[in-house]
Write an enzyme that holds these catalytic residues in place. Structure first.
Site, PDB file in Angstrom:
ATOM      1  N   GLY A   9     -16.713   4.000  -7.162  1.00 52.46           N
ATOM      2  CA  GLY A   9     -15.950   4.176  -7.289  1.00 52.46           C
ATOM      3  C   GLY A   9     -15.944   3.865  -8.953  1.00 52.46           C
TER       4      GLY A   9
ATOM      5  N   TYR B 212      -1.077   3.185 -17.684  1.00 53.06           N
ATOM      6  CA  TYR B 212      -1.524   1.565 -17.785  1.00 53.06           C
ATOM      7  C   TYR B 212      -2.813   1.799 -17.752  1.00 53.06           C
ATOM      8  CZ  TYR B 212       2.924   0.727 -14.899  1.00 53.06           C
ATOM      9  OH  TYR B 212       4.455   0.920 -14.691  1.00 53.06           O
TER      10      TYR B 212
ATOM     11  N   LYS C  90      -1.260   1.479  -5.319  1.00 55.10           N
ATOM     12  CA  LYS C  90      -2.248   1.264  -6.935  1.00 55.10           C
ATOM     13  C   LYS C  90      -3.134   0.598  -6.902  1.00 55.10           C
ATOM     14  CE  LYS C  90      -1.102  -2.992  -8.355  1.00 55.10           C
ATOM     15  NZ  LYS C  90      -2.235  -4.099  -9.190  1.00 55.10           N
TER      16      LYS C  90
ATOM     17  N   TYR D   9      -6.168   7.957  -5.362  1.00 52.63           N
ATOM     18  CA  TYR D   9      -5.234   6.892  -6.130  1.00 52.63           C
ATOM     19  C   TYR D   9      -4.919   8.110  -7.527  1.00 52.63           C
ATOM     20  CZ  TYR D   9      -2.627   4.015  -9.044  1.00 52.63           C
ATOM     21  OH  TYR D   9      -1.475   3.393 -10.080  1.00 52.63           O
TER      22      TYR D   9
ATOM     23  N   PHE E 155       8.129   2.095 -10.418  1.00 54.42           N
ATOM     24  CA  PHE E 155       7.542   1.019 -10.001  1.00 54.42           C
ATOM     25  C   PHE E 155       6.854   1.337  -8.956  1.00 54.42           C
ATOM     26  CE2 PHE E 155       6.824  -0.478 -14.724  1.00 54.42           C
ATOM     27  CZ  PHE E 155       9.070  -1.148 -15.064  1.00 54.42           C
TER      28      PHE E 155
ATOM     29  N   SER F 218      -1.191   5.849 -14.641  1.00 61.83           N
ATOM     30  CA  SER F 218      -3.021   5.000 -15.083  1.00 61.83           C
ATOM     31  C   SER F 218      -3.721   5.648 -15.623  1.00 61.83           C
ATOM     32  CB  SER F 218      -3.112   4.618 -13.890  1.00 61.83           C
ATOM     33  OG  SER F 218      -4.435   3.611 -13.201  1.00 61.83           O
TER      34      SER F 218
ATOM     35  N   SER G 216       6.754  -4.610   0.272  1.00 62.78           N
ATOM     36  CA  SER G 216       5.923  -4.992   0.824  1.00 62.78           C
ATOM     37  C   SER G 216       4.421  -5.644  -0.235  1.00 62.78           C
ATOM     38  CB  SER G 216       5.138  -3.335   1.050  1.00 62.78           C
ATOM     39  OG  SER G 216       5.460  -2.764  -0.109  1.00 62.78           O
TER      40      SER G 216
ATOM     41  N   LYS H 136      -1.864   9.911  -9.240  1.00 60.37           N
ATOM     42  CA  LYS H 136      -1.117   9.902 -10.180  1.00 60.37           C
ATOM     43  C   LYS H 136      -0.974  11.716 -11.149  1.00 60.37           C
ATOM     44  CE  LYS H 136       0.310   5.395  -9.646  1.00 60.37           C
ATOM     45  NZ  LYS H 136       1.908   5.954 -10.206  1.00 60.37           N
TER      46      LYS H 136
HETATM   47  C1  WQD Z   1     -11.993  -4.472 -13.469  1.00 57.94           C
HETATM   48  C2  WQD Z   1     -13.421  -4.760 -13.745  1.00 57.94           C
HETATM   49  C3  WQD Z   1     -15.009  -4.434 -11.697  1.00 57.94           C
HETATM   50  C4  WQD Z   1     -13.307  -7.389  -9.227  1.00 57.94           C
HETATM   51  C5  WQD Z   1      -7.767  -0.973 -11.770  1.00 57.94           C
HETATM   52  C6  WQD Z   1      -6.747  -0.040 -10.324  1.00 57.94           C
HETATM   53  C7  WQD Z   1      -6.345   0.735 -11.507  1.00 57.94           C
HETATM   54  C8  WQD Z   1      -5.529   0.031 -12.244  1.00 57.94           C
HETATM   55  C9  WQD Z   1      -5.714  -0.940 -12.958  1.00 57.94           C
HETATM   56  C10 WQD Z   1      -3.301   0.311 -11.722  1.00 57.94           C
HETATM   57  C11 WQD Z   1     -14.196  -3.551 -13.594  1.00 57.94           C
HETATM   58  C12 WQD Z   1     -15.012  -5.956 -12.282  1.00 57.94           C
HETATM   59  C13 WQD Z   1     -13.910  -6.383 -10.684  1.00 57.94           C
HETATM   60  C14 WQD Z   1     -14.355  -8.378  -8.926  1.00 57.94           C
HETATM   61  C15 WQD Z   1     -15.675  -7.652 -10.046  1.00 57.94           C
HETATM   62  N1  WQD Z   1      -4.396  -0.219 -11.588  1.00 57.94           N
HETATM   63  N2  WQD Z   1     -14.822  -6.268 -10.844  1.00 57.94           N
HETATM   64  N3  WQD Z   1     -15.128  -8.117  -9.163  1.00 57.94           N
HETATM   65  O1  WQD Z   1     -10.602  -0.891 -11.449  1.00 57.94           O
HETATM   66  O2  WQD Z   1      -9.912  -1.327 -13.901  1.00 57.94           O
HETATM   67  O3  WQD Z   1      -8.610  -0.464 -12.236  1.00 57.94           O
HETATM   68  O4  WQD Z   1      -6.520  -2.231 -12.084  1.00 57.94           O
HETATM   69  O5  WQD Z   1      -2.681   1.598 -12.549  1.00 57.94           O
HETATM   70  O6  WQD Z   1      -5.810   1.831 -10.634  1.00 57.94           O
HETATM   71  O7  WQD Z   1      -7.895   0.831 -10.172  1.00 57.94           O
HETATM   72  O8  WQD Z   1      -9.889  -3.290 -12.476  1.00 57.94           O
HETATM   73  O9  WQD Z   1      -9.359  -5.081 -12.019  1.00 57.94           O
HETATM   74  O10 WQD Z   1     -10.327  -4.003  -9.706  1.00 57.94           O
HETATM   75  O11 WQD Z   1     -11.837  -3.818 -12.414  1.00 57.94           O
HETATM   76  O12 WQD Z   1     -16.470  -6.947 -11.141  1.00 57.94           O
HETATM   77  O13 WQD Z   1     -13.984  -9.306  -7.531  1.00 57.94           O
HETATM   78  O14 WQD Z   1     -13.745  -6.101 -13.088  1.00 57.94           O
HETATM   79  O15 WQD Z   1     -15.977  -3.524 -11.387  1.00 57.94           O
HETATM   80  O16 WQD Z   1     -14.895  -3.701 -14.356  1.00 57.94           O
HETATM   81  P1  WQD Z   1     -10.075  -1.664 -12.377  1.00 57.94           P
HETATM   82  P2  WQD Z   1     -10.023  -4.407 -11.216  1.00 57.94           P
END
Ligand code: WQD
Length: 337
Positions: A294, A177, A85, A149, A81, A125, A35, A153
Site C-alpha cells: 500500500g 493533510y 486514519k 482509508y 477530526f 488526507s 478511543s 476520505k
Molecule cells: C511514512 C514513511 C513508510 C513506518 C500515514 C497515513 C496517512 C496519513 C499520514 C492521516 C513511509 C515509512 C513507516 C516504519 C518505515 N494520515 N515507514 N518504517 O504511510 O505516509 O501515511 O500518515 O491522514 O493516511 O497512512 O505515513 O508514517 O506510516 O510512513 O519505513 O516502521 O515511513 O514506508 O515511506 P504514511 P507513515
C-alpha cells in the site's frame, strides 16, 4: 471570537488545534469517544490554554449525543477530526472505517443541519491522491482510492461537495493533510497513539526511548534519492494554524475551499531517522525490510493554493519536528516515572 466544536478534539491533531484556537481568542469545545486519546488530555489542554475546555464524551455515530452538545454549546463552526486514519489498519477493518469515517460524517452533518449550523472544517488526507502522477501534488490532481482509508476520505469529500452544491448555505473547508508530526513546544501534548504506532515518527521515538530495538525501514529500492520512501512532514502546530485560518475564513463569510496542508518539501525515511538522531544526540539503529503493502514512493504537497487563499505557510522544519517530538516523549517518560 467564536465557539468551535472539535469532534475528535482530544486526539493528536485536534488537541493541537484546540491550543491554536484558544491562543487566537476562540473558545474550543471537545467531543471525543477517547478511543484514541488519553483521558487527561482535556485537563492538560485547560492548563495549556489557561481556561477550562468543555469536553463531551460521545461517538460521532450517535445523533443524540451530537444534538446535545450542539444545543448546549451553540457553536459557530465545527472542525471534524473524529475518524480512523491508518492505511494499514483500514485494509484489515474496511467496514469499521466506512462506519466511522463515512456514516459518522453523515450523522454529524445531519445533527448540524438540525441545529442550523452549516460551517465545517473537514480533516481530509493526501491519501485521496492515491499514487499521484505529479509531485509536488496540487489540489487539482485526480483523486484515486488505493486503500479503504483513502476511499472513506474521498467519499467524505464527495458528500460535502454534493451538500454544498445542493445548499449554498453550507461553507466547508476541506484540508488535505500530508504527514503530521511533532508536538507542541510545551511538551504537554503530542502524538500519543493507543497501542503500537502506525506512523514513522512515533516509531522512531520508541527506538530513541529504548522501547523498540531498531527502526524497520520499509524498503530501500524506491525511485528516490536514497531509495527510501519520501513524505511531506508538516509540524502539527503548523497544521493547527492552518485549521485556525480555514475556520476564520468560513466565519468571515468566505466560500468553502479545498487545500493541501503540507510544506512542499519531501524527506526520506533515512533523512527523518538522521534528523531524529540529531535531536537525541546519537545515531539510531535500523534495518531494511521489504516494502509495506500500500505504500507509495513519494507524497509531497504543492502548498501554493493554501498560501494564496489562507496566507498559510508551514514555518517549522524537520529538525523542529524531531526536537519537539523527542521533548514530548521524554516528558511522557518523566510523567510516568
Ligand atoms: C511514512 C514513511 C513508510 C513506518 C500515514 C497515513 C496517512 C496519513 C499520514 C492521516 C513511509 C515509512 C513507516 C516504519 C518505515 N494520515 N515507514 N518504517 O504511510 O505516509 O501515511 O500518515 O491522514 O493516511 O497512512 O505515513 O508514517 O506510516 O510512513 O519505513 O516502521 O515511513 O514506508 O515511506 P504514511 P507513515
Amino acid at each position: 471570537m467564536a465557539v468551535i466544536l472539535l469532534t475528535g478534539g482530544a486526539g493528536y491533531v485536534g488537541s493541537h488545534a484546540c491550543v491554536a484556537l484558544a491562543a487566537a481568542g476562540h473558545s474550543p469545545v471537545l467531543f471525543d469517544d477517547f478511543s484514541n486519546a488519553r483521558e487527561d488530555v482535556p485537563d492538560r489542554l485547560a492548563r495549556l490554554t489557561g481556561a477550562p475546555v468543555p469536553c463531551y464524551r460521545g461517538d460521532v455515530r450517535d445523533p443524540a449525543a451530537l444534538g446535545r452538545v450542539l444545543a448546549a454549546q451553540n457553536p459557530d463552526a465545527v472542525m471534524h477530526f473524529a475518524a480512523l486514519k491508518a492505511v494499514g489498519e483500514s485494509m484489515d477493518r474496511p467496514l469499521d472505517y466506512m462506519a466511522v469515517n463515512i456514516a459518522g460524517l453523515v450523522t454529524l452533518l445531519g445533527a448540524m443541519e438540525a441545529a442550523g449550523l452549516r460551517r465545517l472544517v473537514y480533516s481530509s488526507s493526501a491519501t485521496v491522491y492515491g499514487v499521484p502522477d505529479v509531485t509536488p501534488t496540487p489540489e487539482s490532481a485526480p483523486r484515486r482510492a488505493v486503500n479503504p482509508y483513502g476511499f472513506t476520505k474521498i467519499k467524505g469529500e464527495e458528500i460535502l461537495e454534493q451538500l454544498a452544491a445542493s445548499d449554498p448555505r453550507w461553507a466547508v473547508g476541506v484540508l488535505r493533510y500530508f504527514n503530521p508530526a511533532g508536538a507542541h513546544e510545551s511538551a504537554m501534548i503530542g502524538e500519543d497513539p493507543s497501542g503500537r504506532p502506525n506512523n514513522l515518527v512515533p516509531l522512531i521515538a520508541r527506538v530513541a526511548a529504548g522501547q523498540l530495538r531498531r527502526l524497520e525501514v520499509f524498503g530501500d529500492d524506491y525511485s528516490t534519492p536514497d531509495g527510501t520512501g519520501v513524505r511531506d512532514y508538516i509540524h502539527v502546530m503548523d497544521l493547527a494554524e492552518g485549521h485556525r485560518l480555514s475556520v476564520e475564513r468560513l466565519l468571515a463569510g468566505a466560500p468553502g475551499h479545498v487545500l493541501n496542508l503540507g510544506t512542499g518539501r519531501g524527506h526520506s525515511v533515512l533523512e527523518v531517522l538522521a534528523a531524529y538522531g540529531r535531536a537525541v544526540g546519537r545515531e539510531l539503529p535500523y534495518r531494511v525490510v521489504p516494502r509495506r503493502p500500500g505504500d507509495v514512493p513519494v507524497y509531497c504537497a504543492d502548498p501554493a493554493r493554501a498560501e494564496a487563499e489562507l496566507g498559510f505557510r508551514a514555518r517549522r522544519d524537520l529538525d523542529e519536528i524531531c526536537r519537539s517530538s523527542w521533548a514530548w516523549v521524554r516528558g511522557q517518560a518523566a510523567r510516568r516515572a
